[in-house]
Enzyme design. Sequence first.
Site: not given
Lengths: 219, 84
Positions: A79, A141, A152, A170
């Site tokens: 992020h 997720g 989310g 992932c």
Amino acid sequence: MEIMDLGIKSYDDALSVQHEILQRRIDGSSEDTLILVEHCPIVTLGRLSGNACVPGMGDLEKKGIPVVFVGRGGKATFHAPGQLVMYPIIDLSGKKKDIARYIDFLEMTVARSLCRIGVRADRVNERRGVWVGADKIAFTGVAVKKWVTYHGVAININNDIGGFSLIHPCGDKDIQVTSARNVLGRELDMSEVKAVFAEQFRRDIENEYKKAEGPAVVA
Amino acid sequence: MKEDTFIFKMTLDMLADDADEAVIARWHASEMGRVRKGEELLEVVTDKASFDVVSPYDGLLVKILKSEGSSVGTGEVVAEIRVG
């Protein structure tokens, strides 16, 4: 449904907000809520992650980017500001109790929103997330407690995607990652982007679950 | 066993088709402990979701068949609850 824009917020602070709203939704003291947020740089590891998901741990430490385990499904993701993160706190208890279908819905509404801002994105059968051709642009997720959803989806909009090269997104080392800025060749206005995603989400969730729970159509 | 009791074999039907890799993350309940309808019994993690599974009945959790860390598929029995 309430839309809550937290702006740029640390992962921990946003998680506290999520938990607070989740508990209120479980208690029935608040309505469904869509949280929009951009996180300060961080790598989060879902419940099925191992250290192998973060081959660039040393580089992350040098850059001062924290790596934290979180309580969602899925594996590793990155992020940073400019990435739109959507945390829907939705009560599914009176709706179809099917988690796979909820994730399908989440991916579909994100793909539609990306198309509205000019990015030709789609879901891909057998692969989770949202894709632009062979490149992944959005990462799901989720978690569910007493049939209320939290966590989310994260969508790369303007963010620097270099951080993804330090992880196996992932859990897959072969995934190529892109962003809306990469695809369109220009920066987007985040407030406009958020408005599009929120409006599309509101419309899609009403249609998705109204359609399913409505009376059967007799031919 | 009393005639009005029965053994409920608990499966994870809510996994649907998203359960390529479903793992029992944690049991909140113990074998031979009483459980209540709606009580969170265990936490399951799949490739993209984590979720709590609640007891559908009041009863006695007589057997845990899938321990923490075990993989589980749709239709597999994870526990037996004596109801009634």
